[in-house]
Design a protein around this motif. Structure first.
Motif, short mmCIF file in Angstrom:
data_model
loop_
_atom_site.label_atom_id
_atom_site.label_comp_id
_atom_site.label_asym_id
_atom_site.label_seq_id
_atom_site.Cartn_x
_atom_site.Cartn_y
_atom_site.Cartn_z
N HIS A 129 -4.60 1.85 -6.71
CA HIS A 129 -6.00 1.88 -6.30
C HIS A 129 -6.44 3.15 -5.58
O HIS A 129 -7.56 3.22 -5.09
CB HIS A 129 -6.32 0.67 -5.43
CG HIS A 129 -5.95 -0.63 -6.08
ND1 HIS A 129 -6.61 -1.11 -7.19
CD2 HIS A 129 -4.97 -1.52 -5.81
CE1 HIS A 129 -6.07 -2.25 -7.56
NE2 HIS A 129 -5.07 -2.52 -6.74
N THR A 172 0.81 -1.22 0.00
CA THR A 172 0.00 0.00 0.00
C THR A 172 0.84 1.26 0.00
O THR A 172 0.36 2.32 -0.40
CB THR A 172 -0.96 0.03 1.21
OG1 THR A 172 -0.22 -0.05 2.41
CG2 THR A 172 -1.98 -1.08 1.12
N GLU A 205 -7.98 6.31 -0.91
CA GLU A 205 -9.05 5.78 -0.07
C GLU A 205 -8.90 4.27 0.13
O GLU A 205 -9.03 3.76 1.24
CB GLU A 205 -10.42 6.08 -0.68
CG GLU A 205 -11.56 5.66 0.22
CD GLU A 205 -12.91 6.06 -0.34
OE1 GLU A 205 -13.91 5.50 0.16
OE2 GLU A 205 -12.99 6.89 -1.25
N ALA A 206 -8.60 3.55 -0.94
CA ALA A 206 -8.40 2.10 -0.83
C ALA A 206 -7.18 1.79 0.01
O ALA A 206 -7.19 0.83 0.80
CB ALA A 206 -8.27 1.49 -2.22
N ASP A 259 -8.21 2.32 3.68
CA ASP A 259 -9.09 1.25 4.14
C ASP A 259 -8.31 -0.05 4.37
O ASP A 259 -8.50 -0.72 5.38
CB ASP A 259 -10.21 1.00 3.13
CG ASP A 259 -11.26 2.10 3.12
OD1 ASP A 259 -11.30 2.91 4.08
OD2 ASP A 259 -12.03 2.18 2.14
#
Length: 100
Positions: free
Chosen positions: A60, A53, A63-64, A67
């Motif tokens: 992505h 990430t 926000e993804a 999350d």
């Protein structure tokens, strides 16, 4: 690519929950001490997902990433809390402090 890692975290969390139930019922210090190995597995998967990430190639969006990072962190903290409970079981069962 990340789905298998997330599924693995879920499996590890279920295994930890089952072991914690047994540890709390039996107050077995040996089983409690072994729980840290499951926590190590969770930590490894946590690091792997976090690296994905924060990689510059993450496709992505923010926000993804947030999350997934939160989900990842909650699983990792669940395992840490289980180890803390296991350490207390060890202390109650043996009088020895498991934290070293």
């Amino acid at each position: 690519m990340l789905r298998p890692a997330i599924e693995e975290m879920g499996r590890v969390a279920l295994r930890i929950a089952a072991k914690m139930r047994q540890i709390l019922e039996t107050k077995d210090p040996k089983a409690a001490a072994e729980l840290r190995f499951d926590d190590d597995v969770m930590d490894d998967v946590h690091r792997s997902i976090f690296q994905h990430t924060t990689d510059g190639a993450w496709p992505h969006g923010m926000e993804a990433a947030v999350d997934l990072t939160l989900l990842n962190r909650y699983y990792e903290r669940f395992a840490d809390h289980a180890v803390n409970v296991a350490n207390r079981v060890i202390l109650l069962a043996t009088g020895a402090n498991a934290r070293k």
